[in-house]
Design an enzyme around this catalytic site. Structure first.
Site, mmCIF file in Angstrom:
data_model
loop_
_atom_site.group_PDB
_atom_site.id
_atom_site.type_symbol
_atom_site.label_atom_id
_atom_site.label_comp_id
_atom_site.label_asym_id
_atom_site.label_seq_id
_atom_site.Cartn_x
_atom_site.Cartn_y
_atom_site.Cartn_z
ATOM 1 N N TRP A 1 -2.141 7.598 -18.669
ATOM 2 C CA TRP A 1 -0.865 7.995 -18.077
ATOM 3 C C TRP A 1 -0.927 9.396 -17.505
ATOM 4 O O TRP A 1 -0.366 9.662 -16.437
ATOM 5 C CB TRP A 1 0.271 7.845 -19.103
ATOM 6 C CG TRP A 1 0.493 6.398 -19.415
ATOM 7 C CD1 TRP A 1 0.186 5.756 -20.582
ATOM 8 C CD2 TRP A 1 1.006 5.390 -18.530
ATOM 9 N NE1 TRP A 1 0.477 4.423 -20.476
ATOM 10 C CE2 TRP A 1 0.974 4.164 -19.240
ATOM 11 C CE3 TRP A 1 1.469 5.403 -17.216
ATOM 12 C CZ2 TRP A 1 1.417 2.962 -18.665
ATOM 13 C CZ3 TRP A 1 1.907 4.208 -16.639
ATOM 14 C CH2 TRP A 1 1.879 3.015 -17.363
ATOM 15 N N LYS B 1 10.375 2.603 -25.497
ATOM 16 C CA LYS B 1 9.526 2.612 -26.696
ATOM 17 C C LYS B 1 10.429 2.849 -27.916
ATOM 18 O O LYS B 1 10.642 1.951 -28.701
ATOM 19 C CB LYS B 1 8.473 3.717 -26.612
ATOM 20 C CG LYS B 1 7.858 3.923 -25.251
ATOM 21 C CD LYS B 1 6.944 2.805 -24.799
ATOM 22 C CE LYS B 1 6.189 3.207 -23.533
ATOM 23 N NZ LYS B 1 5.285 2.173 -23.047
ATOM 24 N N ASP C 1 5.348 14.439 -20.504
ATOM 25 C CA ASP C 1 5.692 13.024 -20.525
ATOM 26 C C ASP C 1 5.645 12.593 -21.984
ATOM 27 O O ASP C 1 4.573 12.443 -22.558
ATOM 28 C CB ASP C 1 4.687 12.227 -19.688
ATOM 29 C CG ASP C 1 4.913 10.725 -19.810
ATOM 30 O OD1 ASP C 1 5.885 10.308 -20.470
ATOM 31 O OD2 ASP C 1 4.108 9.959 -19.233
#
Lengths: 362, 362
Positions: free
Chosen positions: A102, A196, A172
């Site tokens: 990511w 999540k 992030d």
């Protein structure tokens, strides 16, 4: 009613059962309102109250100071990969610390927008760890430093913020947001896709220090403009009402049922240690991907001796009601995502199955 | 359970009761899956099936030819205001037909990105109508022509597509999408926020002709790139799973319960005419905003003799279970949004109340 299985999906992921039950109970009509939350106007006083409570809950859980704004946006972390440089970069250059897939994607989007460089990457080591402080090559004049607090695919998590001096820190935090307390003052901007720990897919939470809002250049498209979104308190246009309502229910659950993020962190550590223990005591049958000191409390990643055994493991696990344990297609192996809402009972079931499989196959 | 009221909100808006009931029934666990649709992985075969059916239903309802792609994006129509010029404009100039507040916003976003001009605007007339064909000033070399098929705030709706010759036609159809059949071949691109007729807030449907995908310039941020989104079949990143599932249920309802868009259009026309009749027979007590030949079948807008009466009207209406009838804050007055899911029964209730109020106050 269909019985629920243990869902170890990396996201969208399991939600707290009491949250689902409350959403289900009121789905046809909010009590005292007579309109479903799926139908309610984002300009109504009822939605004002939902938005207000969601923000207040987040401020309480994370101790967010008054000079930070909380935004509810769309497009996931992937849109933030572009919005961060579009708003914060200006003519400067940004530093990216890359500890997994990511972080790489975030960097690739940044260089489309302007100048960005790699301050450290774990790519040559296959993303097994976070950097030591002395390995970081931070430009003290960088517009910001970006890092990914938890790499969902590799299962590599920062145990604390990387030291970046006075450079604004951007994170992030998609896959460990709300799993533990955070020292918000160390950050200039934190963003997280909700799917999540915070809610369903479809809403992204951004926590931004007010001075960062002044960096947005003129003529930014409205929907990509942090300052405009802050001025309009996240209702410049129609927000994802239902997803925000779920975040409200989840944060309420964290406050009232769990008792806050310190307690949540204890529970999460307990769950993760159950699985890492089996891995470490398996004499190499299960091989953890991340270095022990950088292991993720959210995403436990491991390999088996060969792909045949991995396939058998996944098939048998599913027959035992243990779902979505396959590693990301880019790295293979196994992954158990054990976010806030995964009960200890589900982790026990997985632990017991892992032990049993080991005894039969090792 | 709280009783449901009649919800005339302009969007998010009323959804079909059978859709809400089905979503409620399966909210804890999809039948045969054991995982809630709020928790399910977007890489699962179950979500593949949801996405596939949603697209197939839209193709069936709108007769979408094979050389058009159907995308499910985030950010609402407001993000499309920017994405359309970012992807389609290149070095060219676009023409905008402006018949209300949303068309104006779309134009304002376009000039931030590149060259755009007004081909017609109804602003000086306070947006009461669509243009006659001879009033349109279309550049035959324009990159595209943009129009808003139904202006939600003013209640002005195109009865057919504006004549633009060979110039690619782009339409913001947010508030009348799926309310009637559309000649898709006349369009290069159609987009619609779902939260009027198609589902809840949080998903935007884009129908794009394949040749338009070739216009996207290099180095576009991934989430704003139509071509990339098409290549990845709307799952480049985590899509708004639950909102798409609701679109599936709504389109299923349109096919199975209503019987398609021609039938839906008949019902919608019948509902609208009930309200416009009261307005037209009120001897000027109720004054419709739009010219009769441009009246919206979705959003019926009108004024009363003065603001005091309007306030009384709205208060009394709410006491009768008729909610969200206040006009948009930018224009005032009253507005009844009577999308697909508003039952005839609700429109009858409003019509009866309007008649009664007229008799008592005129």
């Amino acid at each position: 009613m269909t019985e629920r299985v243990w869902n170890f999906s990396a996201g969208p992921a399991v939600l707290p059962l009491p949250v689902l039950q409350e959403a289900q109970r009121d789905l046809l009509a909010l009590p005292g309102v007579g309109i479903s939350v799926l139908e309610i106007s984002h300009r109504s006083k009822w939605f004002d109250a939902i938005l207000e409570e969601t923000e207040a809950n987040l401020r309480q859980l994370l101790n967010i100071p008054a000079h930070y704004r909380v935004l509810f946006l769309q497009g996931g972390a992937s849109l933030q990969f572009a919005m961060v440089p579009m708003n914060l970069l200006g003519d400067g250059s940004a530093d990216y610390i890359v500890t997994g897939s990511w972080g790489e994607k975030a960097f690739q989007e940044a260089v489309k927008i302007g100048k960005a460089r790699i301050a450290w990457t774990g790519k040559s080591e296959h993303f097994v760890r976070t950097p030591r402080p002395d390995e970081l090559d931070i430009d003290p004049n960088a517009a910001y430093v970006h890092f990914t607090s938890n790499e969902t695919i590799q299962g590599v998590e920062f145990q604390q913020e990387p030291p970046v001096g006075e450079v604004p820190l951007v994170c992030d935090a998609s896959s460990d947001f709300l799993s533990r307390p955070l020292p918000i003052e160390r950050y200039a901007l934190i963003y997280a896709g909700a799917q999540k720990n915070a809610g369903p897919a479809g809403v992204t939470i951004v926590i931004i220090r007010e001075d960062m809002l002044e960096r947005t250049p003129p003529n930014m498209p409205a929907m990509l403009d942090y300052r405009l979104q802050a001025e309009h308190k996240s209702v410049y246009n129609t927000p994802p009402v239902f997803a925000i309502y779920l975040v409200m229910l989840v944060t309420r659950w964290l406050i009232n049922e769990i008792g806050g993020l310190e307690r949540m962190q204890q529970i999460n550590r307990q769950k993760a240690s159950l699985l890492y223990e089996v891995i470490d005591q398996s004499n190499g049958f299960y091989r953890g991907h991340a270095h022990p000191e950088c292991r993720s409390v959210m995403n436990v990643t491991w390999r088996l001796p060969n792909e045949e055994l991995e396939k058998a493991f996944l098939q048998e696990a599913q027959a035992h009601g243990l779902y979505e344990l396959k590693g990301h297609r880019s790295v293979g192996g196994c992954r158990a995502s054990i976010y806030n809402a995964m009960p200890l009972e589900g982790v026990h079931a997985l632990r017991d199955f892992m032990r049993d499989f080991l005894q039969r196959k090792a």
